[in-house]
Design a protein around this motif. Sequence first.
Motif, PDB file in Angstrom:
ATOM      1  N   LEU A   1      -2.328   4.701   5.126  1.00 11.86           N
ATOM      2  CA  LEU A   1      -3.414   3.709   5.121  1.00 11.86           C
ATOM      3  C   LEU A   1      -3.789   3.341   3.687  1.00 11.86           C
ATOM      4  O   LEU A   1      -3.922   2.156   3.346  1.00 11.86           O
ATOM      5  CB  LEU A   1      -4.648   4.271   5.856  1.00 11.86           C
ATOM      6  N   THR A   2      -3.950   4.359   2.853  1.00 17.30           N
ATOM      7  CA  THR A   2      -4.357   4.120   1.457  1.00 17.30           C
ATOM      8  C   THR A   2      -3.342   3.221   0.762  1.00 17.30           C
ATOM      9  O   THR A   2      -3.700   2.271   0.053  1.00 17.30           O
ATOM     10  CB  THR A   2      -4.443   5.472   0.715  1.00 17.30           C
TER      11      THR A   2
ATOM     12  N   ASP B   1       0.932   2.936  -7.349  1.00 17.50           N
ATOM     13  CA  ASP B   1       0.258   1.899  -8.154  1.00 17.50           C
ATOM     14  C   ASP B   1      -1.061   1.507  -7.527  1.00 17.50           C
ATOM     15  O   ASP B   1      -1.109   1.163  -6.333  1.00 17.50           O
ATOM     16  CB  ASP B   1       1.125   0.630  -8.174  1.00 17.50           C
ATOM     17  N   GLY B   2      -2.142   1.549  -8.297  1.00 16.02           N
ATOM     18  CA  GLY B   2      -3.440   1.103  -7.788  1.00 16.02           C
ATOM     19  C   GLY B   2      -4.222   2.180  -7.063  1.00 16.02           C
ATOM     20  O   GLY B   2      -5.303   1.921  -6.563  1.00 16.02           O
ATOM     21  N   VAL B   3      -3.668   3.413  -6.976  1.00 13.87           N
ATOM     22  CA  VAL B   3      -4.388   4.485  -6.262  1.00 13.87           C
ATOM     23  C   VAL B   3      -4.703   5.644  -7.212  1.00 13.87           C
ATOM     24  O   VAL B   3      -3.850   6.059  -8.000  1.00 13.87           O
ATOM     25  CB  VAL B   3      -3.553   5.044  -5.086  1.00 13.87           C
ATOM     26  N   THR B   4      -5.930   6.157  -7.131  1.00 13.24           N
ATOM     27  CA  THR B   4      -6.297   7.395  -7.827  1.00 13.24           C
ATOM     28  C   THR B   4      -6.761   8.375  -6.755  1.00 13.24           C
ATOM     29  O   THR B   4      -7.646   8.046  -5.960  1.00 13.24           O
ATOM     30  CB  THR B   4      -7.471   7.166  -8.809  1.00 13.24           C
TER      31      THR B   4
ATOM     32  N   GLU C   1      -7.721  -1.871  -5.636  1.00 14.94           N
ATOM     33  CA  GLU C   1      -7.700  -0.655  -6.435  1.00 14.94           C
ATOM     34  C   GLU C   1      -8.383   0.401  -5.556  1.00 14.94           C
ATOM     35  O   GLU C   1      -9.522   0.181  -5.113  1.00 14.94           O
ATOM     36  CB  GLU C   1      -8.504  -0.871  -7.720  1.00 14.94           C
ATOM     37  N   VAL C   2      -7.674   1.491  -5.256  1.00 14.13           N
ATOM     38  CA  VAL C   2      -8.229   2.470  -4.312  1.00 14.13           C
ATOM     39  C   VAL C   2      -8.465   3.816  -5.000  1.00 14.13           C
ATOM     40  O   VAL C   2      -7.588   4.315  -5.708  1.00 14.13           O
ATOM     41  CB  VAL C   2      -7.266   2.712  -3.118  1.00 14.13           C
TER      42      VAL C   2
END
Length: 425
Positions: A64-65, A97-100, A74-75
């Motif tokens: 999902l993330t 990319d775009g996830v922390t 940006e998640v």
Amino acid sequence: MTTPISERLDDLDEARDSGRRKMDWAIQHMPICGALREQFEADQPFDGERIGMAMHVEAKTAVLTEILAAGGAEVAITGCNPLSTHDDVSAALDAVDGVTSYAERGVDDEEYYAAIEAVIDHEPTITVDDGMDLVAAIHEDYPELIDTIIGGAEETTTGVHRLRAMDEDGELDYPVFAVNDTPMKRLFDNVHGTGESSLASIAMTTNLSWAGKTVVVSGYGDCGKGVAKKASGQNADVIVTEVEPRRALEAHMEGYEVKPMAEAAAEGDVFITTTGNRDVIVEEHFETMQDGVLLANAGHFDVEVDLDALSDLAVDTYAARDGVQTYEMADGRRLNVLAEGRLVNLATPIALGHPVEVMDQSFGVQAVCVRELVENGDDYEAGVHAVPDRLDKEVAEIKLDAEGVDFDSLTDTQAEYMDSWQHGT
Ligand code: NAI
């Protein structure tokens, strides 16, 4: 303030590989999320949005993330339970990319809330919660962010209960979808998901059989129905305890024994709480239980079995197996608690959570709710909202299509008949 998981793991490459494999396996069995991913990649609906998530960080949640990030968001994500994170998946997610990802298994309370704050530090415009910890922390400690939050989505019954209580007090200041309550979630995830995964986790953790056991299921809501049905299907005798007369009657008519916990306590071999309430199994019950019973909780918080009272009664306590803590009573009886009284299907050392297909549905609903907030957020006032029926149906239709299941549609005459009050005998 905590740091992303990648800065805390020793064997980072190995962890990422292992987590990635788990995610790749999950996505193969998640056709709804797969179809939505294609749509999101093409349309980039979340471009410029920051999504904060507090959920059980394992493979399905990671899918999902990842699809939200693929849609331009940006998640930032952390866990919603100290014991349910899979560190390898968290590490693999943090590499997307775009996830922390801040989630790590086995954190203490302070670290748990520090990770929630780290997510909030990304100043989310949308929140996705499982249990409402994120919404609560934002309202209590970071109210200045609320103006820029479009809305949120809540995954579980306990989270929705908390949100409704907050809403009734006039304290909920942005719109949140009650994902839990919609048919495509509740009738599958809560019933089949909780039933199958709780029983699987208990069996794998203990290496014990269900056949011939007496299983006491507390709460005959959606989760309890699933647990009772699956336990019965494994040849166990099921006793249900309830406080709601219609639910108690439903269980009775389904063929289960229904009795108060004060009586069931002495008869059960395995106890599974699914109430979302506190103090369901307490001292007076421990006192009458048989030697060797298993105590497991499938409700959201670890308050259903009174572990403080059990500790006080015990003359000795020790780890009998991974994920099983034995409390020995003065008279020699051994009462075995699984996963420290936390969600048994997610928090035992080998727990995998719900089956992948079930979470595909729940997270398909989450994903279309996030899309709805971005597209039509202004239409929703602060408060708890039902998932619009058209979104629930959209997810069902994607699933049926993926399963190759055709179904009928109403003819014009039938549609007119169903909508009219004039037609009688
Ligand atoms: P529900 O509201 O449908 O059912 C709960 C039932 O427990 C109700 O029938 C209620 O009358 C009964 N109950 C309340 N207090 C009781 C008591 N003292 N003794 C006996 N029965 C009592 O809720 P649902 O959807 O079944 O969820 C239950 C819990 O499970 C919630 O905390 C929810 O967040 C959690 N949940 C856990 C999942 C998991 O993966 N383990 C998945 C989905 C939900």
